[in-house]
Motif scaffolding. Sequence first.
Motif, PDB file in Angstrom:
ATOM      1  N   ARG A 128       3.211  68.436   1.203  1.00  0.00           N
ATOM      2  CA  ARG A 128       3.064  69.494   2.212  1.00  0.00           C
ATOM      3  C   ARG A 128       2.580  68.148   2.633  1.00  0.00           C
ATOM      4  NH1 ARG A 128       1.590  74.951   3.136  1.00  0.00           N
ATOM      5  NH2 ARG A 128       2.120  75.831   1.379  1.00  0.00           N
ATOM      6  N   ASP A 129       2.023  66.934   2.560  1.00  0.00           N
ATOM      7  CA  ASP A 129       1.991  66.137   3.677  1.00  0.00           C
ATOM      8  C   ASP A 129       2.420  65.312   3.478  1.00  0.00           C
ATOM      9  OD1 ASP A 129       1.627  64.757   1.197  1.00  0.00           O
ATOM     10  OD2 ASP A 129      -0.264  63.926   1.452  1.00  0.00           O
ATOM     11  N   SER A 130       4.052  64.817   3.143  1.00  0.00           N
ATOM     12  CA  SER A 130       5.581  64.947   3.509  1.00  0.00           C
ATOM     13  C   SER A 130       5.319  63.052   2.095  1.00  0.00           C
ATOM     14  CB  SER A 130       5.576  63.738   5.163  1.00  0.00           C
ATOM     15  OG  SER A 130       5.173  62.525   5.345  1.00  0.00           O
ATOM     16  N   THR A 131       4.878  63.568   1.223  1.00  0.00           N
ATOM     17  CA  THR A 131       4.767  62.323   0.001  1.00  0.00           C
ATOM     18  C   THR A 131       5.949  62.352  -0.643  1.00  0.00           C
ATOM     19  OG1 THR A 131       2.054  62.489   0.041  1.00  0.00           O
ATOM     20  CG2 THR A 131       3.798  61.904  -1.932  1.00  0.00           C
ATOM     21  N   ILE A 132       7.037  61.567  -1.093  1.00  0.00           N
ATOM     22  CA  ILE A 132       8.334  62.204  -1.090  1.00  0.00           C
ATOM     23  C   ILE A 132       7.630  62.119  -2.581  1.00  0.00           C
ATOM     24  CG2 ILE A 132      10.277  60.618  -2.179  1.00  0.00           C
ATOM     25  CD1 ILE A 132       9.573  59.262   1.214  1.00  0.00           C
ATOM     26  N   ASN A 146      16.803  60.842  -4.626  1.00  0.00           N
ATOM     27  CA  ASN A 146      17.942  59.941  -4.637  1.00  0.00           C
ATOM     28  C   ASN A 146      18.143  58.460  -4.732  1.00  0.00           C
ATOM     29  OD1 ASN A 146      18.842  60.921  -2.777  1.00  0.00           O
ATOM     30  ND2 ASN A 146      20.468  61.685  -3.185  1.00  0.00           N
ATOM     31  N   LEU A 147      19.785  57.972  -5.024  1.00  0.00           N
ATOM     32  CA  LEU A 147      19.764  56.511  -4.774  1.00  0.00           C
ATOM     33  C   LEU A 147      20.109  56.462  -3.499  1.00  0.00           C
ATOM     34  CD1 LEU A 147      20.957  55.871  -7.782  1.00  0.00           C
ATOM     35  CD2 LEU A 147      19.130  55.244  -7.297  1.00  0.00           C
ATOM     36  N   MET A 148      20.774  57.566  -2.996  1.00  0.00           N
ATOM     37  CA  MET A 148      21.291  57.438  -1.819  1.00  0.00           C
ATOM     38  C   MET A 148      20.225  57.795  -1.386  1.00  0.00           C
ATOM     39  SD  MET A 148      24.716  57.443  -1.902  1.00  0.00           S
ATOM     40  CE  MET A 148      25.637  57.721   0.512  1.00  0.00           C
ATOM     41  N   GLY A 149      19.223  58.638  -0.826  1.00  0.00           N
ATOM     42  CA  GLY A 149      17.909  58.902   0.179  1.00  0.00           C
ATOM     43  C   GLY A 149      17.346  56.660  -0.349  1.00  0.00           C
ATOM     44  N   ALA A 150      17.110  56.555  -0.931  1.00  0.00           N
ATOM     45  CA  ALA A 150      16.501  55.776  -1.377  1.00  0.00           C
ATOM     46  C   ALA A 150      17.282  54.198  -0.648  1.00  0.00           C
ATOM     47  CB  ALA A 150      16.142  55.115  -2.698  1.00  0.00           C
ATOM     48  N   GLY A 151      18.718  53.957  -0.530  1.00  0.00           N
ATOM     49  CA  GLY A 151      19.224  53.361  -0.035  1.00  0.00           C
ATOM     50  C   GLY A 151      19.160  54.104   1.980  1.00  0.00           C
ATOM     51  N   LEU A 208       9.811  53.519  -4.036  1.00  0.00           N
ATOM     52  CA  LEU A 208       9.489  55.056  -2.512  1.00  0.00           C
ATOM     53  C   LEU A 208       8.832  55.823  -2.870  1.00  0.00           C
ATOM     54  CD1 LEU A 208      10.944  55.780  -0.330  1.00  0.00           C
ATOM     55  CD2 LEU A 208      12.404  56.614  -1.439  1.00  0.00           C
ATOM     56  N   LEU A 209       8.689  56.611  -4.523  1.00  0.00           N
ATOM     57  CA  LEU A 209       7.777  57.770  -4.546  1.00  0.00           C
ATOM     58  C   LEU A 209       6.562  57.360  -4.510  1.00  0.00           C
ATOM     59  CD1 LEU A 209       9.741  58.249  -8.172  1.00  0.00           C
ATOM     60  CD2 LEU A 209      10.139  58.874  -5.971  1.00  0.00           C
ATOM     61  N   ASN A 210       5.673  58.663  -4.184  1.00  0.00           N
ATOM     62  CA  ASN A 210       4.144  58.963  -3.767  1.00  0.00           C
ATOM     63  C   ASN A 210       4.385  57.889  -2.081  1.00  0.00           C
ATOM     64  OD1 ASN A 210       3.575  60.179  -5.769  1.00  0.00           O
ATOM     65  ND2 ASN A 210       3.585  58.017  -7.077  1.00  0.00           N
ATOM     66  N   GLN A 211       5.176  57.531  -1.589  1.00  0.00           N
ATOM     67  CA  GLN A 211       4.791  56.946   0.098  1.00  0.00           C
ATOM     68  C   GLN A 211       5.442  58.181   0.584  1.00  0.00           C
ATOM     69  OE1 GLN A 211       6.604  53.094   1.535  1.00  0.00           O
ATOM     70  NE2 GLN A 211       7.353  52.760  -0.216  1.00  0.00           N
ATOM     71  N   ARG A 212       4.520  58.006   1.655  1.00  0.00           N
ATOM     72  CA  ARG A 212       4.959  59.816   3.023  1.00  0.00           C
ATOM     73  C   ARG A 212       6.159  59.146   3.605  1.00  0.00           C
ATOM     74  NH1 ARG A 212      -0.218  60.483   5.812  1.00  0.00           N
ATOM     75  NH2 ARG A 212       1.310  62.242   7.127  1.00  0.00           N
ATOM     76  N   LEU A 213       7.157  60.466   3.801  1.00  0.00           N
ATOM     77  CA  LEU A 213       8.593  60.088   4.191  1.00  0.00           C
ATOM     78  C   LEU A 213       7.926  59.933   5.688  1.00  0.00           C
ATOM     79  CD1 LEU A 213      11.726  60.241   4.076  1.00  0.00           C
ATOM     80  CD2 LEU A 213      11.622  62.585   4.803  1.00  0.00           C
TER      81      LEU A 213
END
Length: 223
Positions: free
Chosen positions: A86-90, A94-99, A108-113
Amino acid sequence: MKPQRPKNPAALRRAAELRLKAKSADSQPTTKAGPRRLQHELDVHQSQLELQNEELRATQAKLEAALAQYTELYDFVPAGYFTLARDSTIRQANLMGAGLLGIERSRLLNQRLAGFVAAEARSAFGGLLARAFETKAPQSGEIMLSIRGKPPLTVLLQASVTGDGQECRVVLTDLTERKQAQEALRKSKTILEAVNEGTTNLICMKDRQGKVIMANPAMCRFL
């Protein structure tokens, strides 16, 4: 003839007995009691276990193949796929998203978008995500991303909440090239209109049937 894989205990036993008969066609008839009957029951049970193991191995192989196909599609589809709290935490990406965000997936995981959204677009992003969770209806909109070391990116964000309402699936599609092409087309059109207005040359465009579909002022006066 190989027996069909069973779907219930009764069918499993029948298949096991058929398998035993195929393995030992010259076996003696069994009696209702005694060591021979006991051995028969043990053989049937062993055959049932073999059939169950074959079924499990086949199911596992299908699941592994499906997982491999899903993983390949998920990672290499030409769009960024994310699972957000809910707080936009990732929680997943996928690989394309990380790129797209210019960072390794493991980092990237656990960071907020929201941290990758341009300051002027964060309010719109937050509102879109909140509406998705509140209404449980798909939401979409254009968002500007601000990524260190990269020019701003315009993306189409599509959000859909999971069935349990705890997470949101988000797809980011890069619109930067499309926006640049639209801007280049707009500028070209402006320049062409200015040239058409200012020139004394006769300029017109016709369709395949020879009908005039565009003419500059000089051509209009001539016509």
